[in-house]
Design an enzyme around this catalytic site. Structure first.
Site, short mmCIF file in Angstrom:
data_model
loop_
_atom_site.label_atom_id
_atom_site.label_comp_id
_atom_site.label_asym_id
_atom_site.label_seq_id
_atom_site.Cartn_x
_atom_site.Cartn_y
_atom_site.Cartn_z
N ASP A 1 -7.16 -27.08 37.64
CA ASP A 1 -8.58 -27.33 37.08
C ASP A 1 -8.98 -25.92 36.42
O ASP A 1 -8.75 -25.01 37.19
CB ASP A 1 -9.60 -27.64 38.19
CG ASP A 1 -10.62 -28.31 37.58
OD1 ASP A 1 -11.25 -27.53 36.82
OD2 ASP A 1 -10.96 -29.35 38.11
N ILE A 2 -9.50 -26.04 35.26
CA ILE A 2 -9.94 -24.95 34.67
C ILE A 2 -11.30 -24.13 35.23
O ILE A 2 -11.41 -23.04 35.00
CB ILE A 2 -9.93 -24.92 32.93
CG1 ILE A 2 -11.26 -26.02 32.91
CG2 ILE A 2 -9.01 -25.37 32.17
CD1 ILE A 2 -11.66 -26.02 31.45
N ILE B 1 -4.68 -36.36 23.15
CA ILE B 1 -4.09 -35.36 22.08
C ILE B 1 -2.94 -34.38 22.88
O ILE B 1 -2.07 -33.93 22.17
CB ILE B 1 -5.10 -34.84 21.42
CG1 ILE B 1 -5.92 -35.67 20.72
CG2 ILE B 1 -4.57 -33.52 20.36
CD1 ILE B 1 -7.13 -34.87 19.92
N TYR C 1 -21.98 -31.65 22.33
CA TYR C 1 -20.29 -31.41 22.55
C TYR C 1 -20.03 -30.53 21.55
O TYR C 1 -19.24 -29.58 21.57
CB TYR C 1 -19.70 -32.62 22.15
CG TYR C 1 -18.51 -32.47 21.67
CD1 TYR C 1 -17.19 -32.26 22.72
CD2 TYR C 1 -18.07 -32.84 20.44
CE1 TYR C 1 -16.17 -32.28 22.33
CE2 TYR C 1 -16.90 -32.93 19.79
CZ TYR C 1 -15.87 -32.59 20.75
OH TYR C 1 -14.54 -32.67 20.42
N ARG D 1 -15.16 -41.90 7.12
CA ARG D 1 -14.70 -40.85 8.26
C ARG D 1 -13.45 -40.59 7.72
O ARG D 1 -12.53 -41.13 6.82
CB ARG D 1 -14.60 -41.20 9.57
CG ARG D 1 -15.75 -41.44 10.27
CD ARG D 1 -16.56 -40.01 10.55
NE ARG D 1 -17.78 -40.17 11.14
CZ ARG D 1 -18.90 -40.37 10.43
NH1 ARG D 1 -18.84 -40.71 9.18
NH2 ARG D 1 -20.19 -40.71 11.08
N ASN E 1 -18.07 -27.70 32.47
CA ASN E 1 -16.59 -27.94 32.25
C ASN E 1 -16.17 -27.12 30.78
O ASN E 1 -15.19 -26.35 30.83
CB ASN E 1 -16.17 -29.28 32.16
CG ASN E 1 -14.81 -29.51 32.06
OD1 ASN E 1 -13.99 -29.14 32.94
ND2 ASN E 1 -14.24 -30.11 31.00
N LYS F 1 -17.95 -26.58 21.46
CA LYS F 1 -16.89 -26.22 20.80
C LYS F 1 -16.99 -24.95 19.74
O LYS F 1 -16.18 -24.05 19.62
CB LYS F 1 -16.56 -27.33 19.91
CG LYS F 1 -15.91 -28.57 20.44
CD LYS F 1 -14.31 -28.42 20.96
CE LYS F 1 -13.94 -29.36 22.12
NZ LYS F 1 -12.52 -29.12 22.52
N LEU G 1 -13.64 -45.51 16.92
CA LEU G 1 -13.57 -46.70 16.36
C LEU G 1 -12.09 -47.29 16.57
O LEU G 1 -12.02 -48.47 16.82
CB LEU G 1 -13.70 -46.37 14.80
CG LEU G 1 -13.63 -47.62 14.08
CD1 LEU G 1 -14.72 -48.73 14.31
CD2 LEU G 1 -13.97 -47.28 12.52
N ASP H 1 -3.18 -29.68 34.12
CA ASP H 1 -4.06 -30.73 33.78
C ASP H 1 -4.78 -31.15 35.01
O ASP H 1 -4.11 -31.43 36.10
CB ASP H 1 -3.49 -32.09 33.10
CG ASP H 1 -4.24 -32.99 32.49
OD1 ASP H 1 -4.51 -33.22 31.09
OD2 ASP H 1 -5.50 -33.44 32.97
N SER I 1 -13.35 -29.03 16.68
CA SER I 1 -13.89 -30.12 16.21
C SER I 1 -14.63 -29.90 14.89
O SER I 1 -15.26 -29.04 14.89
CB SER I 1 -14.61 -30.89 17.29
OG SER I 1 -15.01 -31.84 16.63
N ARG J 1 -26.07 -45.81 14.71
CA ARG J 1 -25.79 -45.01 16.14
C ARG J 1 -26.40 -43.79 15.74
O ARG J 1 -26.10 -42.96 14.70
CB ARG J 1 -24.30 -44.82 16.50
CG ARG J 1 -23.85 -44.37 17.73
CD ARG J 1 -22.59 -44.49 17.94
NE ARG J 1 -21.48 -43.66 17.22
CZ ARG J 1 -20.51 -43.41 17.28
NH1 ARG J 1 -19.56 -43.73 18.12
NH2 ARG J 1 -19.98 -42.50 16.39
#
Ligand code: UFG
Length: 325
Positions: A51-52, A12, A142, A222, A93, A146, A191, A31, A118, A283
């Protein structure tokens, strides 16, 4: 404006970098290349290999090129399944990295942050389509990270005056319409890239996770949204917070639902490849349906999903995969 794109060499991030360059901004990509790719770096943008987790590197980057006006924050681990077995990695991270990033931003007197959030912050939908008032109850670690980052942003807005836009992406997919992104995601689990790797012969068959959901064809639905549409939203969000002085949290989705089988059939037709598939078990953690209301992004940012129809999503993906394999 002078923009630092943290995570700008990723999938992205590279599209976002392209968008800001196209709009005439000065862009620096920051990055660590852990999943970002050198081939995604554009000659028009400066690059800092940083690196952050290294506070001093962030401070130096924010002061480079005469100082940054805005920052786009995309650097994060994002594999939902992995986050449930290796939460430590995501804590370090995504969470500790955020603390460094916000402290460096505050020290530099940065005004604006655009954050890549997200739909995973919502968890199992209580109703559809999901709007921003929907309760946030992440089902995976995850999504939890966020949501926590969004809360850090709110506090640094209140205490340090850093205005932010949290952009809650639904299912990001597709590649640059003009075919300018060269790097493909490595070991994808989502996917559409998995289907593309099957079409290219990198994988032998697609596993369809669950065929007995309460949907018309039994597979999950989705809301796929084109990465170029997402990229445009970052620029519009920066305009918005700059213009109004207000922070904002919005969904970004096409507001259209597509099932796994619909995506697969469209890919077979467009690629002309058989793309073998086989039914596999469900899943864990997959809701049957997820669709967005993006009314707020339309109203506040003037955003519109232009390229997020299934046809364009698959065509642009195939274009990228066909030319690289
Ligand atoms: N699927 C398969 N086979 C595969 C891969 C996926 O059948 O090999 C199915 C999944 O079970 C699901 C659908 O395809 O039903 C989409 O799965 P993805 O893994 O592509 O995407 P998710 O909906 O699980 O999650 C994505 C992002 C999250 C984000 C979420 C928001 O990975 O980070 O969209 O909607 F939170």
């Amino acid at each position: 404006m002078n923009i630092l794109v943290v995570g700008g060499a990723g999938y992205i991030g590279s599209h976002v970098t392209r968008e800001f360059l196209d709009r005439g901004h000065r862009v620096t990509v920051f990055d660590n290349l852990s999943s970002g790719l050198r081939e995604n770096l554009f000659s028009g943008a400066a690059f800092i290999h940083g690196d952050i987790l290294r506070y001093e590197q962030l401070v130096a980057a924010l002061g480079s090129g005469g100082g940054m006006d805005g920052l786009v924050y995309l650097a994060a681990f994002k594999a939902v399944g992995e986050s449930m077995v290796q939460p430590e990695k995501y804590s370090i991270n995504n969470i500790i990295g955020t603390v460094h990033l916000l402290n460096a931003a505050a020290a530099a007197g940065l005004k604006y942050i655009i954050f890549s959030s997200s739909a995973a912050v919502y968890g199992e939908p209580a109703y559809l389509p999901i709007d921003e008032k929907h309760p946030t109850n992440p089902e995976n670690y995850y999504g939890f990270t966020k949501l926590e980052i969004e809360k850090f942003l709110s506090w640094y807005d209140r205490l340090k005056g850093i205005r932010f836009a949290s952009l809650r992406y639904f299912n990001a997919a597709g590649y640059d319409i003009k075919g300018r992104i060269r790097g493909l995601e490595q070991n994808p689990a989502n996917l559409i890239p998995v289907i593309m790797e099957n079409a290219c012969g990198i994988r032998k068959e697609l596993q369809i996770f669950g065929g007995d959901y309460d949907t018309p064809d039994g597979t999950c639905i989705r809301d796929y949204v084109h990465v170029s549409d997402l990229a445009a939203a970052h620029a519009l969000a920066l305009d918005y917070i700059g213009r109004t002085g207000k922070s904002v949290t919005v969904n970004l989705g096409s507001e259209t639902g597509s099932s796994v089988l619909e995506v697969l059939e469209t890919a077979r037709r467009i690629t002309g490849k058989p793309i073998p598939s086989r039914p596999a078990g469900r899943r864990p953690g997959d809701p049957a349906r997820l669709t967005a209301s993006a009314a707020l992004a339309r109203e506040l940012l003037g955003w519109k999903a232009e390229y997020s129809d299934l046809e364009t999503l698959i065509k642009t993906s195939w274009n990228a995969y066909r030319s690289s394999n």
